[in-house]
Design an enzyme around this catalytic site. Structure first.
Site, PDB file in Angstrom:
ATOM      1  N   ASP A   1      -1.027  34.749  22.924  1.00 49.05           N
ATOM      2  CA  ASP A   1       0.146  33.932  22.599  1.00 49.05           C
ATOM      3  C   ASP A   1       1.237  34.773  21.948  1.00 49.05           C
ATOM      4  O   ASP A   1       2.357  34.301  21.735  1.00 49.05           O
ATOM      5  CB  ASP A   1      -0.224  32.723  21.743  1.00 49.05           C
ATOM      6  CG  ASP A   1      -0.904  33.083  20.433  1.00 49.05           C
ATOM      7  OD1 ASP A   1      -1.041  34.290  20.136  1.00 49.05           O
ATOM      8  OD2 ASP A   1      -1.318  32.160  19.703  1.00 49.05           O
ATOM      9  N   SER A   2       0.930  36.045  21.684  1.00 49.00           N
ATOM     10  CA  SER A   2       1.958  36.997  21.254  1.00 49.00           C
ATOM     11  C   SER A   2       3.044  37.157  22.308  1.00 49.00           C
ATOM     12  O   SER A   2       4.114  37.716  22.022  1.00 49.00           O
ATOM     13  CB  SER A   2       1.323  38.357  20.950  1.00 49.00           C
ATOM     14  OG  SER A   2       0.476  38.771  22.015  1.00 49.00           O
TER      15      SER A   2
ATOM     16  N   LYS B   1      -9.655  32.276  24.094  1.00 52.30           N
ATOM     17  CA  LYS B   1      -9.757  32.669  22.686  1.00 52.30           C
ATOM     18  C   LYS B   1      -9.115  31.603  21.822  1.00 52.30           C
ATOM     19  O   LYS B   1      -8.031  31.112  22.146  1.00 52.30           O
ATOM     20  CB  LYS B   1      -9.082  34.020  22.436  1.00 52.30           C
ATOM     21  CG  LYS B   1      -9.167  34.484  20.969  1.00 52.30           C
ATOM     22  CD  LYS B   1      -8.719  35.917  20.796  1.00 52.30           C
ATOM     23  CE  LYS B   1      -7.225  36.089  20.858  1.00 52.30           C
ATOM     24  NZ  LYS B   1      -6.525  35.410  19.711  1.00 52.30           N
TER      25      LYS B   1
ATOM     26  N   GLU C   1      -8.424  30.519  17.522  1.00 55.55           N
ATOM     27  CA  GLU C   1      -8.403  31.006  16.148  1.00 55.55           C
ATOM     28  C   GLU C   1      -9.162  30.056  15.231  1.00 55.55           C
ATOM     29  O   GLU C   1      -9.140  28.840  15.424  1.00 55.55           O
ATOM     30  CB  GLU C   1      -6.959  31.160  15.667  1.00 55.55           C
ATOM     31  CG  GLU C   1      -6.162  32.180  16.465  1.00 55.55           C
ATOM     32  CD  GLU C   1      -4.744  32.354  15.940  1.00 55.55           C
ATOM     33  OE1 GLU C   1      -4.414  31.741  14.901  1.00 55.55           O
ATOM     34  OE2 GLU C   1      -3.977  33.104  16.570  1.00 55.55           O
TER      35      GLU C   1
ATOM     36  N   GLU D   1      -8.771  40.343  12.554  1.00 60.03           N
ATOM     37  CA  GLU D   1      -7.393  40.810  12.397  1.00 60.03           C
ATOM     38  C   GLU D   1      -7.022  40.992  10.933  1.00 60.03           C
ATOM     39  O   GLU D   1      -7.248  40.106  10.111  1.00 60.03           O
ATOM     40  CB  GLU D   1      -6.399  39.844  13.051  1.00 60.03           C
ATOM     41  CG  GLU D   1      -4.953  40.315  12.932  1.00 60.03           C
ATOM     42  CD  GLU D   1      -3.985  39.590  13.834  1.00 60.03           C
ATOM     43  OE1 GLU D   1      -2.774  39.878  13.747  1.00 60.03           O
ATOM     44  OE2 GLU D   1      -4.425  38.742  14.640  1.00 60.03           O
TER      45      GLU D   1
ATOM     46  N   ASP E   1      -5.473  33.228  25.405  1.00 56.98           N
ATOM     47  CA  ASP E   1      -5.329  32.466  24.163  1.00 56.98           C
ATOM     48  C   ASP E   1      -5.062  30.997  24.460  1.00 56.98           C
ATOM     49  O   ASP E   1      -4.216  30.677  25.306  1.00 56.98           O
ATOM     50  CB  ASP E   1      -4.147  32.998  23.342  1.00 56.98           C
ATOM     51  CG  ASP E   1      -4.534  34.078  22.361  1.00 56.98           C
ATOM     52  OD1 ASP E   1      -5.729  34.201  22.042  1.00 56.98           O
ATOM     53  OD2 ASP E   1      -3.636  34.803  21.906  1.00 56.98           O
TER      54      ASP E   1
END
Length: 269
Positions: A50-51, A119, A121, A187, A89
């Site tokens: 999502d970056s 993925k 979070e 991270e 993501d």
């Protein structure tokens, strides 16, 4: 070429790499051209992160990118990546409301993109969600430590796991593993703590700003190869200066168009 020895990398190869001590290389990718290059280079996993909200779409945070946008990018990557395992993501707002929402989002990603995993979070608080997705037959990579989708709650991009935070990080790591994730991103975590997490887990750890003791490393490619000409996090090592090279090339093109030097006889029919 170092890394995992496989014609097509699957989650079982990630487990094998963990077991035999083979380091795992991961880069972000958001389009077919970079995916093809990174795949040929031997990168083991490609993360459609999502970056992309920041480095592709120019937005300030990752929070605004949508599932539709992620799917478009992921389709391009999976078309080009013949060897690397592709992870996508799940963006903010597509899995937090309910476990059912999370499963539906993950199913859509897998069905529409051809990716190998998703993925999400979060640690202890997301363990049951990870389990539901895994039970639906979808591999999940976890993500703990600093989680960008929660940056406002965390007070910005700050190192996680220091002091008493180490116990929480360990609890998160074990919860993600117990929920069935095949790997977990760590991270912005102190190297010593990341190494301890890695030693305690049976699943692969992928570090970003987490020292050299993890099972693998991931970087945003625009940072790693100097395409992003702005300020970079401390954990980034630049392997090229593509941004400066592109700037000079674009200037040369503009100059030659302006002077009439391009196109010449060779480029003309």
């Amino acid at each position: 070429m170092s890394g995992i020895d496989a014609k097509k990398i699957r989650t079982r190869h990630i487990h094998e790499a963990k077991a035999n001590g083979t380091k795992i290389s991961v880069l972000t990718s958001y389009d077919a051209m970079t995916a093809a290059i990174f795949d040929e280079a031997g990168i083991d996993m490609l993360l459609v992160g999502d970056s992309a909200a920041n480095v592709v779409l120019g937005r300030e945070t990752t929070l605004s990118i949508t599932l539709d946008e992620m799917i478009v990018l992921a389709k391009a990557v999976t078309i080009a990546a013949k060897r690397a395992l592709v992870i996508v993501d799940l963006p903010f707002g597509t899995y937090e409301v309910s476990e059912q929402q999370a499963v539906e989002s993950a199913v859509r990603v897998m069905r529409e993109t051809g990716a190998a995993a998703v993925k999400i979070e979060g640690g202890v608080e997301m363990a049951s969600t990870i389990r539901r997705i895994v039970d639906a037959g979808i591999p999940v990579c976890g993500h703990i430590g600093f989680t960008p989708q929660s940056e406002h709650a965390l007070g910005g991009p700050v190192v996680q796991g220091r002091g008493s935070g180490a116990d929480k990080l360990l609890a998160d790591a074990h919860a993600v593993q117990a929920a069935g994730a095949f790997a977990v991103v760590l991270e912005m975590v102190p190297a010593e703590i990341a190494t301890e997490v890695t030693n305690q887990l049976d699943i692969a750890t992928i570090g970003i700003g987490a020292g050299n003791g993890t099972d693998g490393q991931v970087l945003v490619w625009q940072d790693a190869f100097g395409f992003n000409r702005g300020r970079k996090p401390r954990f980034v090592r630049e392997y090229a200066t593509l941004g400066d090279q592109l700037l000079e090339a674009a200037r040369a093109y503009a100059d030659e168009v302006g002077s009439g030097a391009f196109p010449g006889e060779v480029e003309s029919y």
